[in-house]
Design an enzyme around this catalytic site. Structure first.
Site, PDB file in Angstrom:
ATOM      1  N   ALA A  51       0.942  -1.094   0.013  1.00  0.00           N
ATOM      2  CA  ALA A  51       0.057   0.013  -0.069  1.00  0.00           C
ATOM      3  C   ALA A  51       0.697   1.336   0.083  1.00  0.00           C
ATOM      4  O   ALA A  51       0.585   2.117  -0.794  1.00  0.00           O
ATOM      5  CB  ALA A  51      -0.822  -0.148   1.246  1.00  0.00           C
ATOM      6  N   LYS A 130      -6.639 -12.557  -7.664  1.00  0.00           N
ATOM      7  CA  LYS A 130      -5.427 -12.162  -7.613  1.00  0.00           C
ATOM      8  C   LYS A 130      -4.517 -12.617  -6.694  1.00  0.00           C
ATOM      9  O   LYS A 130      -4.747 -12.302  -5.644  1.00  0.00           O
ATOM     10  CB  LYS A 130      -5.412 -10.663  -7.963  1.00  0.00           C
ATOM     11  CG  LYS A 130      -3.651 -10.051  -8.066  1.00  0.00           C
ATOM     12  CD  LYS A 130      -3.784  -8.454  -8.183  1.00  0.00           C
ATOM     13  CE  LYS A 130      -2.300  -8.197  -8.375  1.00  0.00           C
ATOM     14  NZ  LYS A 130      -1.292  -8.601  -7.463  1.00  0.00           N
ATOM     15  N   ARG A 151       9.525 -14.030 -13.140  1.00  0.00           N
ATOM     16  CA  ARG A 151       9.252 -13.084 -14.240  1.00  0.00           C
ATOM     17  C   ARG A 151      10.375 -12.213 -14.448  1.00  0.00           C
ATOM     18  O   ARG A 151      10.685 -11.587 -15.683  1.00  0.00           O
ATOM     19  CB  ARG A 151       8.036 -12.324 -13.809  1.00  0.00           C
ATOM     20  CG  ARG A 151       7.622 -11.130 -14.357  1.00  0.00           C
ATOM     21  CD  ARG A 151       6.500 -10.229 -14.120  1.00  0.00           C
ATOM     22  NE  ARG A 151       6.805  -9.391 -12.742  1.00  0.00           N
ATOM     23  CZ  ARG A 151       5.999  -8.430 -12.597  1.00  0.00           C
ATOM     24  NH1 ARG A 151       4.671  -8.502 -13.206  1.00  0.00           N
ATOM     25  NH2 ARG A 151       6.331  -7.640 -11.528  1.00  0.00           N
ATOM     26  N   LYS A 328      -7.209  -3.741  -6.422  1.00  0.00           N
ATOM     27  CA  LYS A 328      -6.639  -3.961  -5.546  1.00  0.00           C
ATOM     28  C   LYS A 328      -7.612  -3.931  -4.196  1.00  0.00           C
ATOM     29  O   LYS A 328      -8.312  -2.800  -4.067  1.00  0.00           O
ATOM     30  CB  LYS A 328      -5.356  -3.450  -5.186  1.00  0.00           C
ATOM     31  CG  LYS A 328      -4.314  -3.718  -6.496  1.00  0.00           C
ATOM     32  CD  LYS A 328      -3.901  -4.809  -6.215  1.00  0.00           C
ATOM     33  CE  LYS A 328      -2.970  -5.127  -4.974  1.00  0.00           C
ATOM     34  NZ  LYS A 328      -1.619  -4.364  -5.039  1.00  0.00           N
TER      35      LYS A 328
END
EC number: 6.5.1.2
Length: 706
Positions: A51, A130, A151, A328
């Site tokens: 956050a 997610k 990734r 989110k």
């Protein structure tokens, strides 16, 4: 860790020039975001919450939106966050793995959906949970798993094939009679939450360090050197994306998932295809209430345009697809007591306050520390030592303190006073003009800065010295066996005599790591020197262009700034670093220890591929992707993962990526087969251009990337 991308100002209205304070704030934010991304993706050791990272990214994006002149190509808002280490072999993905744009409430989602609808009416949205895990890329050839990679930075990741093969949920061979000739899929590896406490209890029982949360457990388990360790961990994977393919003919995301299941690939059971935006938001809020009812941690919902044709029409920005977004969820919040506020000193001297808390369970893990970022943040939040505070966490290592519960104050609370001297070395602290951070200027003998700088120098993202971690750096410094990073290449077996905890096997491991580091490429040394603002991108650019530290130090600020990927800010920081006599002494000791201060061939004059940009697509017979890239870079060229007007040539191997192939054809960029590539390396561009492959041939369908 995620990032909210900024958008270019397309209104045509001139923007006011940024003030000096705004420029300083943008530069400070960029530095801070790059550092946090490095800690999260490379070290697996984040120090702020998702956050807070998103808040910093949003602040920078807003500044760049108001003042587009602040937006640079290397801005964190323009990059896919992440990097790759050298603990495993770097491999290039067949199709680039992009990150997702984030939205945080219904209004932001409506705005995103409206932008999509302006391009074309959407009659089907695919919604899925997610997963808070580790993104992984799998490549199957003729039905067999041939490669698995993390990734990384979106173009290049770490080869983790042996470890992925230990996961029961990942098939080594696809099922069915109609397997594709080539199939690249993307997914998330996760640690089931029910197994997390059991794992940590076992680690503690044998004297090990417990993982902070399930995501770190997944990342740590998957990055084991010994696949047998990975095999003991109950990792699972869910596939959610499609990369390069041949013989995988589907027209939508949902159809791809159905086909994945037929082939034996693990797919989510909770995704839904919905026709309307209200239906999508109902799904988002329904799962927000039930987020703990699934076997893995989730931090939101991913919404995708279902149609592949529309995905292709919408395209992508430099970092994220326009056809998908992550909604989110707000981080979870609990209350606990703030026992004390202390400070930590980092490798650049940054002094960061943090809170010591009564341990509390939040978002699946027990936490006792929380970052407070800087003294201004402490004042803004109004927290006092002894307060009951609201703690916010969303699956991160160190959560953030939101603020105090004022109604619960008893009168015994006291204000935090920022120290005026460094708690490690006693030096008077300073606050540079235009910065929010307070720093210790004692770079020579501050124990904290020396520890952190050695740890960074040896880290996977820099010189990658196996075995030289934080505890080793601390032990060597405290015993006086090293002064700073300049002494690392002078370590011998005698350096460890009398030190507790260093068996011969451990010493041999460290010394082998030091020997390997002597031959690392120049860009890694540049990263390891802790020059402010110089990360992997700038380091690669400087090494490619100038090839030696001597040449870099002798180059003017103007010429350094002209190097693509550098700019005035980095150029100034580089020259300031070299101007410091202590730094020159460190380099002299590094050189005396046998480490390279230049790339191979740096003294040989111009190289045949200076200024040349190459894209490689498909499989080559005589080169691996890594060896081909190294061959180009050794001759002065640059290898990128995407085709643009700046591309000099595209090397086309077997089973090339459709999007790269088609883009090269549309831009009429010369395409070379393997024989042409050999000529390019040996004789240069002019000779190779005579062997360019004709820009025609069968049409290839572009595949979506995620």
């Amino acid at each position: 860790m995620s990032a909210t991308a900024g958008t270019a100002d397309e209104s045509g209205v001139a923007s006011a020039a940024a003030s000096a304070d705004e420029r300083a704030r943008a530069a400070s934010l960029a530095r801070e975001l790059d550092e946090h991304a490095y800690r999260y993706y490379v070290l697996d050791s984040p120090t702020i919450s998702d956050a807070e990272y998103d808040r910093l990214m949003a602040e920078l994006a807003a500044l760049e939106e108001r003042h587009p002149d602040l937006r640079t190509p290397d801005s964190p808002t323009q990059k896919v966050a992440g990097s790759y280490s050298t603990l495993f072999t770097p491999v290039e993905h067949l199709e680039r793995m992009l990150s997702l744009e984030n939205v945080f409430d219904d209004d932001e989602f409506h705005q995103w959906a409206a932008r999509v609808a302006r391009e074309s009416e959407v009659d089907a949205w695919l919604c899925e949970l997610k997963i808070d895990g580790l993104a992984v890329d799998l490549v199957y050839e003729d039905g067999y798993l041939v490669r698995a990679a993390t990734r990384g930075d979106g173009r290049t990741g770490e080869d983790i094939t042996p470890n992925i093969r230990t996961l029961a949920s990942v098939p080594v061979r696809l099922r069915g009679p109609r397997v594709p000739g080539l199939l690249e899929v993307r997914g998330e590896v996760f640690f089931p939450t029910a197994k997390f406490a059991e794992l940590n209890a076992g680690l503690v029982a044998v004297g090990g360090k417990p993982f902070a949360n399930p995501r770190n457990a997944a990342a740590g388990s998957l990055r084991q050197k010994d696949p047998r360790v990975t095999a003991t961990r109950p990792l699972e994977m869910i596939v959610h994306g499609l990369g390069a393919q041949r013989g995988f003919e589907v027209t939508s995301q949902s159809a791809a998932y159905a086909r994945f299941a037929e082939l034996g690939l693990p797919v989510a059971t909770h995704f839904e295809v919905l026709a309307t935006v209200p239906g999508v938001l109902d799904y988002v809020h329904r799962w927000g209430d039930a987020r703990h009812d699934v076997v893995h941690e989730i931090d939101g919902v991913v919404v995708k345009v279902d149609s592949f044709a529309l995905q292709r029409r919408l395209g992508s920005t430099s970092k994220s697809p326009r056809w998908a977004v992550a909604y989110k969820y707000p981080p979870e919040e609990v209350t606990t007591k703030l026992r004390d506020i202390r400070v930590n000193v980092g490798r650049t001297g940054r002094v960061t306050p943090f809170g010591e808390l009564e341990p509390v369970l939040v978002a699946g893990s027990t936490v006792g520390l929380a970052t407070l970022h800087n003294i201004d943040e402490v004042g803004r939040k109004g927290v006092l030592i002894g307060d009951t505070v609201v703690l916010r966490k969303a699956g991160d290592v160190i959560p953030e303190i939101v603020g105090p519960v004022v109604d619960l104050r008893e009168g015994s609370e006291r204000a935090f006073v920022m120290p005026t001297r460094c708690p490690e070395c006693g030096t008077e602290l300073v606050r540079p003009e235009g910065e929010v951070d307070i720093r210790c200027p004692n770079t020579v003998s501050c124990p904290a800065q020396l520890r952190e700088s050695i740890f960074h120098f040896a880290s996977r993202g820099a010189m990658d010295i196996d075995g030289l971690g934080y505890e080793t750096a601390t032990a060597l410094l405290e015993a006086g066996r090293v002064r700073d990073i300049g002494d690392i290449f002078h370590l011998t077996p005698e350096s460890f005599e009398g030190l507790r905890g260093f068996a011969q096997k451990k010493i041999d491991q460290i010394l082998r790591g030091v020997e390997a580091a002597r031959h690392r490429p120049l860009w890694r040394l540049l990263v390891g020197l802790s020059i402010r603002h110089v990360g992997p991108t700038a380091a690669r650019a400087l090494a490619r262009e100038l090839r030696s530290l001597e040449a870099i130090a002798a180059t003017s600020a103007e010429d350094l700034a002209a190097v693509e990927g550098v700019g005035p800010k980095i150029a100034g920081a580089v020259l300031d670093w070299f101007a410091d006599e202590r730094h020159r002494d460190i380099l002299a000791r590094i050189a005396a220890g046998g480490a390279r201060l230049a790339d191979v061939g740096a003294e040989e004059g111009p190289r045949p591929l200076d200024g040349v940009t190459v894209v490689i697509t498909g499989t080559l017979t005589d080169w691996s992707r890594d060896s081909a890239k190294e061959a180009v870079e050794a001759r002065g060229g640059k290898v990128t993962g995407s085709v643009s007007r700046k591309t000099t040539a595209v090397v086309v191997g077997a089973d090339p990526g459709a999007s790269k192939y088609d883009k090269a054809r549309s831009l009429r960029i010369p395409m070379l087969d393997e024989a042409g590539f050999a000529v390019l390396l040996a004789q240069g561009v002019d000779a190779a251009s005579k062997l360019a492959v004709p820009a025609d041939g069968p049409e290839k369908a572009e595949t979506p990337v995620e």
